[in-house]
Design an enzyme around this catalytic site. Structure first.
Site, short mmCIF file in Angstrom:
data_model
loop_
_atom_site.label_atom_id
_atom_site.label_comp_id
_atom_site.label_asym_id
_atom_site.label_seq_id
_atom_site.Cartn_x
_atom_site.Cartn_y
_atom_site.Cartn_z
N ARG A 54 0.81 -1.35 0.43
CA ARG A 54 0.38 0.11 -0.13
C ARG A 54 0.40 1.39 -0.65
O ARG A 54 1.04 1.52 -0.65
CB ARG A 54 -0.68 0.72 0.90
CG ARG A 54 -2.42 -0.70 1.35
CD ARG A 54 -2.58 -0.90 2.84
NE ARG A 54 -1.49 -2.66 2.49
CZ ARG A 54 -1.97 -3.45 2.58
NH1 ARG A 54 -2.86 -3.60 0.92
NH2 ARG A 54 -0.41 -4.89 2.61
N THR A 55 1.61 1.28 0.59
CA THR A 55 2.34 2.86 1.10
C THR A 55 3.06 3.11 -0.36
O THR A 55 3.17 4.07 -0.42
CB THR A 55 3.69 2.73 2.19
OG1 THR A 55 2.74 1.96 4.06
CG2 THR A 55 4.08 4.06 2.94
N LYS A 83 26.29 -4.48 -1.70
CA LYS A 83 27.88 -4.09 -1.43
C LYS A 83 28.55 -3.30 -0.35
O LYS A 83 29.82 -3.43 -0.06
CB LYS A 83 28.23 -3.63 -2.87
CG LYS A 83 28.37 -4.16 -4.08
CD LYS A 83 28.76 -3.14 -5.26
CE LYS A 83 27.40 -3.79 -6.29
NZ LYS A 83 27.81 -2.32 -7.01
N ARG A 104 11.16 3.64 3.47
CA ARG A 104 11.06 3.05 4.44
C ARG A 104 11.64 1.65 4.34
O ARG A 104 12.68 1.63 3.24
CB ARG A 104 9.74 2.02 4.18
CG ARG A 104 9.56 0.22 4.90
CD ARG A 104 8.20 0.15 4.68
NE ARG A 104 6.95 0.55 5.47
CZ ARG A 104 5.94 0.21 4.67
NH1 ARG A 104 5.86 -1.33 4.37
NH2 ARG A 104 4.63 0.36 5.06
N HIS A 132 5.18 5.59 11.49
CA HIS A 132 4.66 5.50 9.78
C HIS A 132 3.75 6.76 9.72
O HIS A 132 2.41 6.84 9.84
CB HIS A 132 3.81 4.16 10.24
CG HIS A 132 3.91 3.93 8.90
ND1 HIS A 132 2.87 4.60 7.46
CD2 HIS A 132 3.10 2.70 7.71
CE1 HIS A 132 3.46 3.61 6.74
NE2 HIS A 132 3.09 2.74 7.05
N1 CP Z 1 -0.43 -0.13 6.22
C1 CP Z 1 0.83 -0.18 5.16
O1 CP Z 1 1.75 0.25 5.27
O2 CP Z 1 0.61 -1.45 4.53
P1 CP Z 1 2.46 -1.84 3.22
O3 CP Z 1 3.27 -2.33 4.38
O4 CP Z 1 1.37 -2.57 2.38
O5 CP Z 1 2.56 -0.12 3.18
#
Ligand code: CP
Length: 305
Positions: A54-55, A83, A104, A132
């Protein structure tokens, strides 16, 4: 409000209440008119050192609806990180190629570090079990949309409150709006004391439970979470708790008519599929709202709105 221009978003606490509301208001505008080519000529980096559906895809969708281009990776396996290249060198390099970096990373605090070394703004798309913030903003958007207001709601958070970064960010944000918190978890996965201290400092209340049915008649929002197996140091501990909270459709009977079920997703087994057809299930719309909120963030941080 152009105070957001050029600023990284690492933690939801980087934003004031007014700045949060500003982003939600902008997201409402993008929901009405999603295709605005304000990012024409901009390049956005999307660096995912940890899996995501999603993110990553909602950010990339947001960029493309706005006419911008995306570079990046969905796994560090194909990059020079394998590396031995450091995070600092990766960020300094990628900042040469783009106007903003979405990242991320599995290490708590990595997004803050990246923001300190980067010449371009960083958006934290999740750092370990820490924060998040963009999920938090889309959660707030979904709550406001379904409840009509963010003020004084009763929110129940169920499952992995220890390792679930989304609930940590959401508690901090909802503390600005006078929420009452109801935490349902096993003893081993309770909300960390640092987050509970945050609530107390805001002069608000939290209550802790082990039975999900105790909160069913009270909650305006039921925020389900996945037990984060990948963050457990001991796999046996995960086995003990992985099936403790499974929401089934019949369990929603005592809940308020206006109550909505949220989940940041992905789900494993904590919501059975018979809930999906209940009008109280809102988690797929919640994921869709992520595109509007991320469009708003990109526009604000790049100073385009
Ligand atoms: N909600 C969320 O962070 O989903 P993903 O891990 O799929 O990005």
């Amino acid at each position: 409000m152009n105070e957001l221009k050029g600023r990284s978003l690492v933690s939801i606490t980087d934003y004031t209440k007014e700045e949060i509301i500003h982003i939600l208001d902008m997201a409402e505008e993008f929901e009405k008119n999603q295709r605005q080519k304000i990012l024409d000529g901009y390049v956005i980096s999307s660096l995912f050192f940890e899996p995501s559906t999603r993110t990553r895809l909602s950010f990339e969708s947001a960029v493309q609806y706005l006419g911008g281009s995306v570079i990046g990776f969905a796994s560090a396996d194909t990059t020079s990180v394998r590396k031995g290249e450091s995070l600092k060198d990766t960020i300094l390099t990628v900042s040469n190629y783009s106007d903003l970096i979405i990242m991320r990373n599995p290490i708590d605090g990595s997004a803050r570090y990246a923001s300190e070394v980067s010449p371009v703004p960083i958006i934290n798309a999740g750092d370990g079990a820490n924060q998040h913030p963009t999920q938090c903003l889309l959660d707030l958007y979904s709550i406001r949309k379904t409840q009509g207001s963010l003020d004084n709601i009763h929110i129940a958070m169920i499952g992995d409150l220890k390792y679930g970064r989304t609930v940590h960010s959401l508690v901090q944000a909802l503390s600005l709006f006078g929420a009452t918190f109801h935490f349902v978890s096993p003893e081993s996965l309770k909300m960390p004391s640092s987050v509970k201290t945050w609530i107390k400092k805001a002069g608000l209340e939290y209550h802790q439970y082990t039975d999900i049915m105790d909160i069913m008649p009270i909650a305006d929002i039921l925020y389900m979470t996945r037990i984060q197996g990948e963050r457990f140091p001991d796999p046996l501990e995960y086995e003990k708790v992985k099936n403790l909270y499974i929401l089934e459709n019949s369990m929603l009977a005592p809940s308020k008519e206006t109550m909505r079920v949220l989940h940041p997703l992905p789900r494993v087994n904590e919501i059975t599929e018979d809930v999906d057809d209940n009008p109280k299930a809102y988690y797929f719309q919640q994921a869709k709202n992520g595109v509007y909120v991320r469009q708003a963030l990109l526009a604000a941080i790049l100073g385009l709105k």
